[in-house]
Motif scaffolding. Structure first.
Motif, short mmCIF file in Angstrom:
data_model
loop_
_atom_site.label_atom_id
_atom_site.label_comp_id
_atom_site.label_asym_id
_atom_site.label_seq_id
_atom_site.Cartn_x
_atom_site.Cartn_y
_atom_site.Cartn_z
N VAL A 155 10.16 -24.41 -15.41
CA VAL A 155 9.04 -23.91 -14.58
C VAL A 155 8.86 -24.80 -13.36
CG1 VAL A 155 6.52 -23.67 -14.54
CG2 VAL A 155 7.82 -22.74 -16.45
N LEU A 156 8.87 -26.11 -13.57
CA LEU A 156 8.68 -27.02 -12.45
C LEU A 156 9.85 -26.96 -11.46
CD1 LEU A 156 7.15 -29.97 -14.44
CD2 LEU A 156 6.04 -28.76 -12.58
N ARG A 157 11.05 -26.88 -11.96
CA ARG A 157 12.22 -26.83 -11.07
C ARG A 157 12.30 -25.50 -10.33
NH1 ARG A 157 16.00 -30.65 -9.21
NH2 ARG A 157 17.66 -29.45 -8.28
N ALA A 158 11.95 -24.41 -11.00
CA ALA A 158 11.96 -23.11 -10.32
C ALA A 158 10.96 -23.09 -9.17
CB ALA A 158 11.64 -22.00 -11.32
N THR A 159 9.83 -23.72 -9.37
CA THR A 159 8.84 -23.81 -8.29
C THR A 159 9.34 -24.73 -7.19
OG1 THR A 159 7.08 -23.44 -9.90
CG2 THR A 159 6.44 -24.32 -7.77
N ALA A 160 9.94 -25.87 -7.58
CA ALA A 160 10.43 -26.83 -6.60
C ALA A 160 11.61 -26.28 -5.79
CB ALA A 160 10.84 -28.13 -7.29
N GLY A 216 10.27 -33.95 -11.74
CA GLY A 216 11.01 -34.58 -12.84
C GLY A 216 10.12 -35.49 -13.67
N ARG A 217 9.37 -36.35 -13.01
CA ARG A 217 8.49 -37.24 -13.76
C ARG A 217 7.41 -36.47 -14.50
NH1 ARG A 217 6.30 -41.58 -10.01
NH2 ARG A 217 7.32 -40.47 -8.35
N THR A 218 6.92 -35.40 -13.91
CA THR A 218 5.91 -34.59 -14.58
C THR A 218 6.48 -33.95 -15.85
OG1 THR A 218 4.92 -34.13 -12.43
CG2 THR A 218 4.27 -32.71 -14.26
N ALA A 249 1.07 -28.17 -22.62
CA ALA A 249 2.11 -28.68 -21.72
C ALA A 249 2.49 -27.62 -20.69
CB ALA A 249 3.34 -29.12 -22.52
N LEU A 250 2.62 -26.39 -21.12
CA LEU A 250 2.97 -25.31 -20.19
C LEU A 250 1.85 -25.04 -19.19
CD1 LEU A 250 4.83 -22.89 -22.59
CD2 LEU A 250 5.81 -24.22 -20.73
N VAL A 251 0.61 -25.10 -19.65
CA VAL A 251 -0.53 -24.91 -18.75
C VAL A 251 -0.58 -26.04 -17.73
CG1 VAL A 251 -3.06 -24.92 -18.65
CG2 VAL A 251 -1.90 -23.46 -20.29
N ALA A 252 -0.34 -27.28 -18.18
CA ALA A 252 -0.33 -28.41 -17.25
C ALA A 252 0.76 -28.24 -16.20
CB ALA A 252 -0.14 -29.71 -18.02
N ALA A 253 1.94 -27.78 -16.60
CA ALA A 253 3.02 -27.55 -15.64
C ALA A 253 2.65 -26.42 -14.68
CB ALA A 253 4.32 -27.21 -16.37
N ALA A 254 2.03 -25.37 -15.19
CA ALA A 254 1.62 -24.26 -14.32
C ALA A 254 0.54 -24.70 -13.34
CB ALA A 254 1.12 -23.10 -15.18
N VAL A 255 -0.39 -25.52 -13.78
CA VAL A 255 -1.42 -26.02 -12.88
C VAL A 255 -0.79 -26.91 -11.81
CG1 VAL A 255 -3.42 -27.58 -12.76
CG2 VAL A 255 -3.34 -25.79 -14.49
N TRP A 256 0.18 -27.75 -12.20
CA TRP A 256 0.88 -28.61 -11.24
C TRP A 256 1.56 -27.76 -10.17
CZ3 TRP A 256 0.33 -33.75 -11.00
CH2 TRP A 256 1.23 -34.47 -10.23
N CYS A 257 2.18 -26.67 -10.60
CA CYS A 257 2.85 -25.76 -9.66
C CYS A 257 1.83 -25.02 -8.80
CB CYS A 257 3.71 -24.76 -10.42
SG CYS A 257 5.12 -25.51 -11.24
N ALA A 258 0.69 -24.64 -9.37
CA ALA A 258 -0.34 -23.93 -8.60
C ALA A 258 -0.94 -24.84 -7.52
CB ALA A 258 -1.44 -23.43 -9.54
N VAL A 259 -1.12 -26.11 -7.85
CA VAL A 259 -1.61 -27.06 -6.85
C VAL A 259 -0.60 -27.19 -5.72
CG1 VAL A 259 -2.15 -29.50 -6.46
CG2 VAL A 259 -3.13 -28.30 -8.42
#
Length: 152
Positions: free
Chosen positions: A86-91, A100-102, A131-141
């Motif tokens: 999820v994080l890499r797809a957004t990045a 990566g660190r997240t 964990a998935l919600v935290a990653a989604a919030v990180w991507c939303a920010v």
């Protein structure tokens, strides 16, 4: 910053600096390998830091709970892979700060808590959802910041 993975970039100019916000384009296989590596790193770090709780009593505290470790390690490897994906797809589309660190931190925390406590499946599922919600919030920010920069 120039794209170190561009076809005209000199050999050996790859930058793995995770501190800066930059778009990380590239082929799918590189994104998949990155996500797998980040998930493996998070699970390995969680396992290593839990050794004093899961090893023989001579090496530390008595074991936290009976049972096999493999279901927890497998579950967090899959969860970490999804979080990193999820994080890499957004990045790959917008600048994200330290994906990566997240991903490693979220996977590490879940692995460490699961191996130390050996919770039941519903609690592991709740931890995975967190964990998935935290990653989604990180991507939303990151998306929100990207839109604000584009408007300015």
């Amino acid at each position: 910053m120039t794209d170190p993975f561009a076809p005209d970039a000199p050999a050996g100019s790859e930058s793995f600096d995770d501190d800066e916000e930059s778009v990380r384009p590239g082929p799918f296989r590189r994104h998949a390998l990155w996500a797998a590596g980040v998930a493996a790193a998070g699970v390995a770090m969680g396992w290593v830091t839990s050794l004093f709780r899961i090893g023989p009593e001579e090496y530390g505290l008595p074991p936290a709970a009976p049972g096999s470790l493999w279901p927890y390690l497998t579950a967090w490897a899959v969860i970490g892979l999804v979080v990193a994906g999820v994080l890499r797809a957004t990045a790959a589309r917008i600048p994200v700060y330290a994906p990566g660190r997240t991903a490693v931190a979220l996977t590490y925390l879940g692995t460490r808590l699961s191996l130390g406590r050996r919770p039941e499946a519903p609690l592991v599922a709740a931890m995975a959802a967190a964990a998935l919600v935290a990653a989604a919030v990180w991507c939303a920010v990151a998306l929100h910041q990207h839109r604000r920069r584009a408007e300015a």
